[in-house]
Enzyme design. Structure first.
Site, PDB file in Angstrom:
ATOM      1  N   GLU A   1      54.052  41.932  39.034  1.00 11.75           N
ATOM      2  CA  GLU A   1      55.066  41.774  37.979  1.00 11.75           C
ATOM      3  C   GLU A   1      56.454  41.644  38.603  1.00 11.75           C
ATOM      4  OE1 GLU A   1      54.609  41.090  34.912  1.00 11.75           O
ATOM      5  OE2 GLU A   1      52.553  41.710  34.540  1.00 11.75           O
TER       6      GLU A   1
ATOM      7  N   TRP B   1      54.116  33.548  35.224  1.00 12.27           N
ATOM      8  CA  TRP B   1      52.968  34.389  35.558  1.00 12.27           C
ATOM      9  C   TRP B   1      51.848  33.561  36.168  1.00 12.27           C
ATOM     10  CZ3 TRP B   1      52.174  38.926  37.055  1.00 12.27           C
ATOM     11  CH2 TRP B   1      50.950  39.570  36.954  1.00 12.27           C
TER      12      TRP B   1
ATOM     13  N   TYR C   1      42.440  36.338  33.067  1.00 12.10           N
ATOM     14  CA  TYR C   1      43.323  37.513  33.115  1.00 12.10           C
ATOM     15  C   TYR C   1      43.505  38.074  31.701  1.00 12.10           C
ATOM     16  CZ  TYR C   1      47.500  40.350  33.543  1.00 12.10           C
ATOM     17  OH  TYR C   1      48.394  41.390  33.464  1.00 12.10           O
TER      18      TYR C   1
END
Length: 186
Positions: A38, A46, A16
């Protein structure tokens, strides 16, 4: 050159970081995906959200905005029960309400991308941090976008979430100055 350290040794996080984080995107479906992920992260890490990303993509038909806007309460409940996503009902329901808000913005501005990128005159904010400790959790710009999105009916769009979202879609480049993925090093 030293890369950003936040991905650690997690391969998904590294991929990512290397391929998506802080890379400018103007694709409304991708932007909607990042807004959803998000928002799902709120209160979580995350890495947890990225581990469930495929489940989100399947559940929400790769973040097809029109599809998401028409989901019924029953369909959202089925998604909650059957897919590998964060099981928070409020976050799941926000996918539908945010999709509806995106459609309204698309009607007004032509695209969600155009609306968002107008905040930075179509040019990413490129920061030159030398340590990750310098990166803010939010900024005056994320506060403004958050306020504007809330007025338009968006959910899970606080200024901290929006700052991370701005990084996710490349409106902000917060790679360390020494990271090979920083805009000036690519």
């Amino acid at each position: 050159m030293s890369s950003c350290s936040w991905p650690g040794r997690n391969l998904t996080m590294q991929q990512y970081h290397d391929n998506e984080w802080c890379v400018p995107s103007h694709d409304d479906a991708y932007i909607f995906e990042m807004l959803t992920l998000e928002g799902a992260q709120s209160g979580l890490s995350w890495s947890i959200v990225l581990a469930k990303r495929e489940g989100y993509q399947k559940a929400f038909q790769h973040f097809n905005i029109e599809y998401c806007s028409k989901l019924t309460d029953e369909e959202l409940e089925t998604i909650k029960e059957q897919y590998n996503i964060i099981k928070n009902r409020t976050k799941i329901n926000a996918v539908r309400s945010n999709a509806l808000a995106v459609i309204n913005i698309q009607k007004e501005f032509g695209s969600f991308s155009t609306f968002l990128w107008n905040y930075v005159d179509d040019h990413p904010v490129i920061n030159n941090w030398v340590s990750e400790g310098q990166m803010p959790a939010q900024s005056p710009l994320s506060e403004q976008i958050s306020k504007d999105l809330k007025k338009r009916g968006f959910k899970f769009v606080g200024p901290v979430i929006i700052y991370s979202f701005m990084q996710a879609i490349g409106m902000v480049d917060d790679h360390l100055r020494t990271c090979p993925y920083h805009s000036t090093n690519r």
